[in-house]
Design an enzyme around this catalytic site. Structure first.
Site, PDB file in Angstrom:
ATOM      1  N   HIS A 171      64.381  -0.639  61.791  1.00  0.00           N
ATOM      2  CA  HIS A 171      63.510  -1.635  61.022  1.00  0.00           C
ATOM      3  C   HIS A 171      64.143  -2.134  59.616  1.00  0.00           C
ATOM      4  O   HIS A 171      64.652  -1.173  58.875  1.00  0.00           O
ATOM      5  CB  HIS A 171      61.982  -1.786  61.170  1.00  0.00           C
ATOM      6  CG  HIS A 171      61.422  -1.037  59.939  1.00  0.00           C
ATOM      7  ND1 HIS A 171      61.225  -1.665  58.532  1.00  0.00           N
ATOM      8  CD2 HIS A 171      60.984   0.212  59.972  1.00  0.00           C
ATOM      9  CE1 HIS A 171      60.640  -0.839  57.947  1.00  0.00           C
ATOM     10  NE2 HIS A 171      60.562   0.435  58.607  1.00  0.00           N
ATOM     11  N   CYS A 172      64.149  -3.181  59.056  1.00  0.00           N
ATOM     12  CA  CYS A 172      64.222  -3.574  57.767  1.00  0.00           C
ATOM     13  C   CYS A 172      63.310  -4.723  57.470  1.00  0.00           C
ATOM     14  O   CYS A 172      62.113  -4.319  57.840  1.00  0.00           O
ATOM     15  CB  CYS A 172      65.651  -4.332  57.651  1.00  0.00           C
ATOM     16  SG  CYS A 172      66.121  -5.613  58.690  1.00  0.00           S
ATOM     17  N   GLU A 173      63.482  -5.504  56.534  1.00  0.00           N
ATOM     18  CA  GLU A 173      62.533  -6.171  56.266  1.00  0.00           C
ATOM     19  C   GLU A 173      61.979  -7.447  57.269  1.00  0.00           C
ATOM     20  O   GLU A 173      60.710  -7.453  57.711  1.00  0.00           O
ATOM     21  CB  GLU A 173      62.919  -7.234  54.781  1.00  0.00           C
ATOM     22  CG  GLU A 173      61.664  -8.067  54.446  1.00  0.00           C
ATOM     23  CD  GLU A 173      62.167  -8.865  53.159  1.00  0.00           C
ATOM     24  OE1 GLU A 173      61.319  -9.563  52.441  1.00  0.00           O
ATOM     25  OE2 GLU A 173      63.413  -8.858  52.941  1.00  0.00           O
TER      26      GLU A 173
END
Length: 247
Positions: A171-173
């Site tokens: 995941h990222c933001e």
């Protein structure tokens, strides 16, 4: 592979014409047209030609055909086609990836799937200042491709119990760019290390909505309980530096 391409109409004793040395060819004679018509109408000869073409196909092409057949039969199989995906998936931006909801991530963290999973690795692909400003508990911060290679491929994580799984969740933001790209990168590098379709990590997921959605739904699973946006004005310099390194 042999079962896929075997034709029941092919005879192992199909006669093959032998041209003796010095014997004239019928290349320019009226026999040519008649013989061509006879060969073209022979089922054994046509099957023999077809089989020969198939057998000349490269091994990689045959494996690709097998992959397509398996994918058509069950699109939910993990990357090495050994079993279905364990976690329930949701629709995401990239149809080639498997996305899970924040609720499923919370279920993994609370041990809901512990009888099937030996190790679940949460890869946070955000930049360090974002990670330090709040992240999912036990997530590892791997913002660059070299970080992923060092952490996951130099000494691959192998389950001690062969009946259990190792899963990786990226995941990222927002899980729109950095997380999905890193998930694809690991799969490509993993493929290059093996004979197809074997993999170190056949079961990869992306957290839909990224850290932002997860934090607002399950803040108790985050530490510290905070959310640092990537484009926060206080970290403009750090953002430029890590963007340059990521190119």
């Amino acid at each position: 592979c042999q079962q896929l391409f075997r034709s029941p109409s092919v005879s192992s004793n199909v006669p093959r014409p032998v041209l003796k040395q010095g014997q004239p060819s019928d290349r320019d004679t009226p026999i040519k047209a008649k013989r061509r018509r006879r060969v073209a109408g022979s089922p054994d000869q046509e099957a023999s030609v077809e089989l020969g073409v198939l057998l000349e196909s490269s091994r990689s092409a045959q494996l690709e055909e097998i992959k397509n057949l398996l994918a058509n039969d069950d699109e939910e199989l993990i990357g090495d086609f050994s079993k279905p995906h364990l976690l329930p998936t949701v629709e995401g931006k990239d149809p080639s990836l498997k996305y899970i909801s924040p609720g499923t991530m919370a279920a993994v963290l609370t041990g809901h799937f512990s009888s099937f999973i030996e190790s679940s690795i949460i890869v946070d692909c955000r930049y360090p200042y974002e990670y330090e400003g709040g992240h999912i508990k036990d997530a590892v911060n791997l913002p660059l491709q070299r970080d992923v290679e060092e952490f996951l491929l130099e000494q691959p994580i192998v389950p001690l119990d062969a009946s259990k799984r190792v899963i990786i969740i990226f995941h990222c933001e927002f899980s729109v760019e950095r997380g999905p790209k890193m998930c694809k990168f690991l799969r490509e590098r993993d493929r290059s290390c093996h004979e197809y379709p074997q993999l170190h990590y056949p079961e990869l997921y992306v957290l839909k909505g990224g850290y932002r959605d997860f934090f607002f739904q399950f803040p108790s699973h985050c530490e510290p309980r905070a959310y640092q946006p990537m484009e926060h004005p206080a970290f403009k310099e750090e953002l430029g530096k890590f963007r340059a390194q990521s190119r």
